[in-house]
Structures are given as structure tokens and as C-alpha cells.
Design a protein around this motif. Structure first.
Motif, PDB file in Angstrom:
ATOM      1  N   LEU A  95       0.592  -1.067  -0.197  1.00 52.99           N
ATOM      2  CA  LEU A  95      -0.152  -0.224  -0.361  1.00 52.99           C
ATOM      3  C   LEU A  95       1.093   0.911   0.220  1.00 52.99           C
ATOM      4  O   LEU A  95       0.563   1.934  -1.190  1.00 52.99           O
ATOM      5  CB  LEU A  95      -0.723   0.390   1.082  1.00 52.99           C
ATOM      6  CG  LEU A  95      -1.847  -1.209   1.245  1.00 52.99           C
ATOM      7  CD1 LEU A  95      -2.849  -0.865   2.710  1.00 52.99           C
ATOM      8  CD2 LEU A  95      -3.115  -0.619  -0.255  1.00 52.99           C
ATOM      9  N   TYR A  96       1.878   1.425   0.564  1.00 54.93           N
ATOM     10  CA  TYR A  96       2.426   3.212   1.175  1.00 54.93           C
ATOM     11  C   TYR A  96       3.842   2.391   0.189  1.00 54.93           C
ATOM     12  O   TYR A  96       4.050   3.953  -0.115  1.00 54.93           O
ATOM     13  CB  TYR A  96       3.279   2.416   2.559  1.00 54.93           C
ATOM     14  CG  TYR A  96       1.523   2.588   3.733  1.00 54.93           C
ATOM     15  CD1 TYR A  96       0.699   3.387   2.558  1.00 54.93           C
ATOM     16  CD2 TYR A  96       1.954   2.974   4.468  1.00 54.93           C
ATOM     17  CE1 TYR A  96      -0.404   3.825   3.720  1.00 54.93           C
ATOM     18  CE2 TYR A  96       1.204   3.185   5.457  1.00 54.93           C
ATOM     19  CZ  TYR A  96       0.064   3.575   5.038  1.00 54.93           C
ATOM     20  OH  TYR A  96      -1.270   3.526   6.316  1.00 54.93           O
TER      21      TYR A  96
ATOM     22  N   GLU B  69       3.596   0.678  -3.003  1.00 58.64           N
ATOM     23  CA  GLU B  69       4.129   0.279  -4.541  1.00 58.64           C
ATOM     24  C   GLU B  69       4.282  -1.163  -4.840  1.00 58.64           C
ATOM     25  O   GLU B  69       4.723  -1.565  -6.104  1.00 58.64           O
ATOM     26  CB  GLU B  69       3.748   0.852  -5.156  1.00 58.64           C
ATOM     27  CG  GLU B  69       2.660   2.290  -4.234  1.00 58.64           C
ATOM     28  CD  GLU B  69       1.758   2.621  -5.567  1.00 58.64           C
ATOM     29  OE1 GLU B  69       1.309   3.170  -6.412  1.00 58.64           O
ATOM     30  OE2 GLU B  69       2.990   4.171  -5.135  1.00 58.64           O
TER      31      GLU B  69
ATOM     32  N   MET C 146      -0.310   9.136   6.757  1.00 60.08           N
ATOM     33  CA  MET C 146      -0.852   9.378   5.630  1.00 60.08           C
ATOM     34  C   MET C 146      -2.415  10.040   6.917  1.00 60.08           C
ATOM     35  O   MET C 146      -2.923  11.132   6.219  1.00 60.08           O
ATOM     36  CB  MET C 146      -1.757   7.777   5.150  1.00 60.08           C
ATOM     37  CG  MET C 146      -0.448   6.935   4.608  1.00 60.08           C
ATOM     38  SD  MET C 146       0.014   8.952   3.278  1.00 60.08           S
ATOM     39  CE  MET C 146      -1.598   8.629   1.877  1.00 60.08           C
TER      40      MET C 146
ATOM     41  N   HIS D 137       5.159  11.933  -2.894  1.00 64.15           N
ATOM     42  CA  HIS D 137       5.174  10.121  -3.548  1.00 64.15           C
ATOM     43  C   HIS D 137       3.711  10.468  -4.152  1.00 64.15           C
ATOM     44  O   HIS D 137       3.019  11.776  -3.725  1.00 64.15           O
ATOM     45  CB  HIS D 137       5.803   9.077  -3.060  1.00 64.15           C
ATOM     46  CG  HIS D 137       4.928   9.294  -0.916  1.00 64.15           C
ATOM     47  ND1 HIS D 137       3.605   9.085  -1.214  1.00 64.15           N
ATOM     48  CD2 HIS D 137       5.296   9.310  -0.383  1.00 64.15           C
ATOM     49  CE1 HIS D 137       3.076   9.075   0.269  1.00 64.15           C
ATOM     50  NE2 HIS D 137       3.792   9.777   1.105  1.00 64.15           N
ATOM     51  N   SER D 138       2.697   9.778  -4.606  1.00 60.06           N
ATOM     52  CA  SER D 138       0.934   9.485  -5.507  1.00 60.06           C
ATOM     53  C   SER D 138       0.910   9.317  -4.284  1.00 60.06           C
ATOM     54  O   SER D 138      -0.628   9.580  -5.079  1.00 60.06           O
ATOM     55  CB  SER D 138       1.564   8.000  -6.494  1.00 60.06           C
ATOM     56  OG  SER D 138       1.659   7.157  -5.585  1.00 60.06           O
ATOM     57  N   LEU D 139       0.590   8.739  -3.654  1.00 62.37           N
ATOM     58  CA  LEU D 139      -0.346   8.598  -2.264  1.00 62.37           C
ATOM     59  C   LEU D 139      -0.234  10.082  -1.777  1.00 62.37           C
ATOM     60  O   LEU D 139      -1.658  10.650  -1.292  1.00 62.37           O
ATOM     61  CB  LEU D 139       0.402   7.383  -1.512  1.00 62.37           C
ATOM     62  CG  LEU D 139       0.566   6.200  -1.698  1.00 62.37           C
ATOM     63  CD1 LEU D 139       1.445   5.868  -0.307  1.00 62.37           C
ATOM     64  CD2 LEU D 139      -0.031   5.186  -1.924  1.00 62.37           C
ATOM     65  N   GLU D 140       0.522  10.895  -1.295  1.00 63.53           N
ATOM     66  CA  GLU D 140      -0.032  11.712  -0.654  1.00 63.53           C
ATOM     67  C   GLU D 140      -0.715  13.175  -1.789  1.00 63.53           C
ATOM     68  O   GLU D 140      -1.821  13.344  -1.365  1.00 63.53           O
ATOM     69  CB  GLU D 140       0.830  12.509  -0.397  1.00 63.53           C
ATOM     70  CG  GLU D 140       2.248  11.998   0.553  1.00 63.53           C
ATOM     71  CD  GLU D 140       3.627  12.765   0.804  1.00 63.53           C
ATOM     72  OE1 GLU D 140       4.092  12.409   2.236  1.00 63.53           O
ATOM     73  OE2 GLU D 140       3.573  13.337   0.381  1.00 63.53           O
TER      74      GLU D 140
ATOM     75  N   ARG E 289      -2.411  12.260  -4.922  1.00 64.24           N
ATOM     76  CA  ARG E 289      -3.951  11.884  -4.932  1.00 64.24           C
ATOM     77  C   ARG E 289      -5.009  12.464  -4.017  1.00 64.24           C
ATOM     78  O   ARG E 289      -5.460  12.807  -4.234  1.00 64.24           O
ATOM     79  CB  ARG E 289      -3.452  10.602  -5.345  1.00 64.24           C
ATOM     80  CG  ARG E 289      -5.373   9.842  -5.617  1.00 64.24           C
ATOM     81  CD  ARG E 289      -5.376   8.349  -5.694  1.00 64.24           C
ATOM     82  NE  ARG E 289      -4.220   8.008  -6.346  1.00 64.24           N
ATOM     83  CZ  ARG E 289      -2.626   7.029  -6.031  1.00 64.24           C
ATOM     84  NH1 ARG E 289      -3.097   6.557  -4.501  1.00 64.24           N
ATOM     85  NH2 ARG E 289      -1.630   6.600  -6.939  1.00 64.24           N
TER      86      ARG E 289
END
Length: 303
Positions: A152-153, A155, A213, A239-242, A244
Motif C-alpha cells: 500500500l505505501y 507499491e 497518511m 509521492h503519489s499516495l500523498e 492523490r
């Protein structure tokens, strides 16, 4: 106090400051003080009646505190933003800036364990006074939970095999050092993308250690509540998680990105995106500061 010369080089500094649209007499918050680069730039735009509050949970950041009557340093995680603003009798602000990148200082300090490039203890805590370290997580989490974190974190497609190898290895000996972890996981890392995948795994651990997160969710909600109408929210992600999460929240007012409309068909969000297209560093900036390569800037205005 003397600032550490290489503590951190802020990415997209001018773009961040311009994005705040600073009112010289306004009240601003820098929730990621670090080396103080953004804070100094904000103060340079403020007049005597302006004020700046800066947050940082890392004791090392205190060495960079700015001696200025307009400046207040708060040693805390920004997830407690609203509580501390209330403590300082602040109920509205004109702008808030967050640079969610890890400082050079942290990456380059082998004792903090943020980077796979150095031999050192697996720590990774931004606040090294409390909470679980990366070593605690590696040695205590079960296989399924470790795999979930890496997937998840980080990928990482090989998350389950990596988690399995860690659990087997720790049966014989606790894993406390970066080198020990690397020896275990390298057979499951794609050699053609070794640096990238190792960085992703260390990123995943860091996010879990610091509850990044959840902290970002709380920050976005509290910042929106504190901002005056017309106030600016400036968020720099890496990074993409943040990115998004920030993009969804600005666009829809929620973290899932689900557009909910009011009776008139308008999307029910308290914010308006100032830059409809994400801002990224120029080639010239990346050449000067290669670590800015993954930076993405989003700016929003309170409606």
C-alpha cells in the motif's frame, strides 16, 4: 542560532511563496519548519504586524529557530494544528504551507535510519522521543501486516515475498540495522530497479512509523477549517499516495475523490484549486537540486 548549511533545500520555493498570495499583515503557518527555508521566505514578505507560526516535531529543527518577534515555533506534529492554534488564541489564518518531503538532514544522518545508503539503526521516527521505530515494526508486525504496508505505501509487487523473508529471518535474530534488512530483502528486489524499489520499501516503513497518511488527512481538514475565506493552502508532496489524497480533497472535499453535489448541482467542497494542473520543478531546478525531481505542488483557496 546558526542554521545547518545543508539541512534542506526547499523545492519550488518561489512557487510556494507566490502560491500563498501573502498579505503583509496576515497570519501564516508553516507546518513543516525543518531548516526554516520556507519560513524565512514567508517572513521576508510580512510587515511588523504579520505573524508566522511554524511546526516541527523533530528536536533537530529547533537548532534552526528564527529569532524574530513575528515568529513562533511549536515543537509538535502538525496533526495537532488546531489545538495549538487555539492555545495561541488563533481561530483564523491567511495561509498554510506544508512541504511533506523528508529533509536532506534526515536522509544523510545514518543514525536516523531513513536511507538505505547508510549503515545504521532502523529508526525513521521524525519524533525520536516516542512511538515505534522501523525496527519495532520489522520485528513485531505479522507477515500479513508487513506485506500490506509494503504494497500500500511502497507499491511493491513483491511485498508478500519480502514480508515472508523478513518474518523467517527474525526467528533467528532481531533485525535492528539497515544493512541487516537489506541482506534479507535484496534477493526479492528487481536488480534493474534496485535503487527505486529499495527507496519504495524504506518509504513504506517511514510512512507507517510516522503515521504520515493519517497525519495528512487530519492536517487537510483542520487547515481548511482554520483558513479565512480567500486564504491559501499550499501543499508540496513527493509521492503519489500523498498527491492523490491532496488532489481528491481539493477537488471534492473528501479523500476518496467522490464528487457530491448540493441542491444546485455544485460540487460540495470548501476549496477551489488555484492551479488546475499540478506544478512540478523545472529542468533547471532539478539540475540544481536533484532531490526535487519528485516534488508536486498543489495550491487551493478557501471559498
Amino acid at each position: 542560532m546558526i542554521q545547518h548549511p545543508v539541512y534542506h533545500i526547499p523545492a519550488l520555493l518561489n512557487e510556494c511563496i507566490n502560491g500563498l498570495n501573502i498579505n503583509p499583515g496576515g497570519m501564516y503557518v508553516d507546518v513543516t519548519f525543518g531548516g526554516g527555508g520556507h519560513s524565512r521566505a514567508i517572513l521576508s514578505k510580512l510587515e511588523k504586524n504579520g505573524s508566522l507560526y511554524a511546526f516541527d516535531q523533530d528536536e533537530d529543527a529547533e537548532k534552526n529557530i528564527i529569532e524574530d518577534t513575528r515568529f513562533t515555533f511549536i515543537r509538535s506534529n502538525f496533526r495537532f494544528l488546531k489545538n495549538f492554534m487555539r492555545y495561541h488564541d488563533v481561530d483564523q489564518i491567511d495561509g498554510l504551507l506544508a512541504d511533506l518531503g523528508v529533509s536532506f538532514h534526515h536522509f544523510d544522518d545514518s543514525e536516523r535510519g531513513f536511507s538505505f545508503r547508510f549503515e545504521g539503526r532502523l529508526d525513521m521516527r521524525m519524533n525520536n522521543r516516542s512511538g515505534k521505530s522501523a525496527a519495532d515494526i520489522i520485528n513485531e508486525y505479522n507477515e500479513e501486516k508487513l506485506a500490506d504496508i509494503f504494497y500500500l505505501y511502497g507499491e511493491l509487487k513483491s511485498s508478500r515475498r519480502i514480508a515472508s523473508a523478513i518474518v523467517k529471518a527474525r526467528c533467528n535474530k532481531k533485525i535492528n540495522e539497515t544493512g541487516e534488512l537489506l541482506d534479507i530483502i535484496k534477493p526479492y528486489i528487481n536488480r534493474k530497479q534496485e535503487k527505486k524499489e529499495l527507496a519504495q520499501l524504506f518509504q513504506a516503513l517511514r510512512i507507517e512509523v510516522n503515521h504520515e497518511m493519517e497525519a495528512l488527512r487530519r492536517l487537510l481538514v483542520q487547515a481548511t477549517e482554520l483558513l479565512k475565506p480567500g486564504g491559501r493552502l499550499v501543499i508540496l508532496t513527493y509521492h503519489s499516495l500523498e498527491d492523490r489524497m491532496v488532489k481528491n480533497y481539493i477537488k471534492t472535499g473528501n479523500f476518496e475523490g467522490k464528487s457530491e453535489t448540493d441542491l444546485y448541482g455544485h460540487i460540495a467542497t470548501p476549496l477551489r484549486a488555484v492551479n488546475t494542473k499540478v506544478i512540478v520543478p523545472s529542468n533547471e531546478e532539478i539540475e540544481r537540486n536533484p532531490r526535487s525531481r519528485s516534488a508536486k505542488l498543489r495550491i487551493a483557496e478557501k471559498l
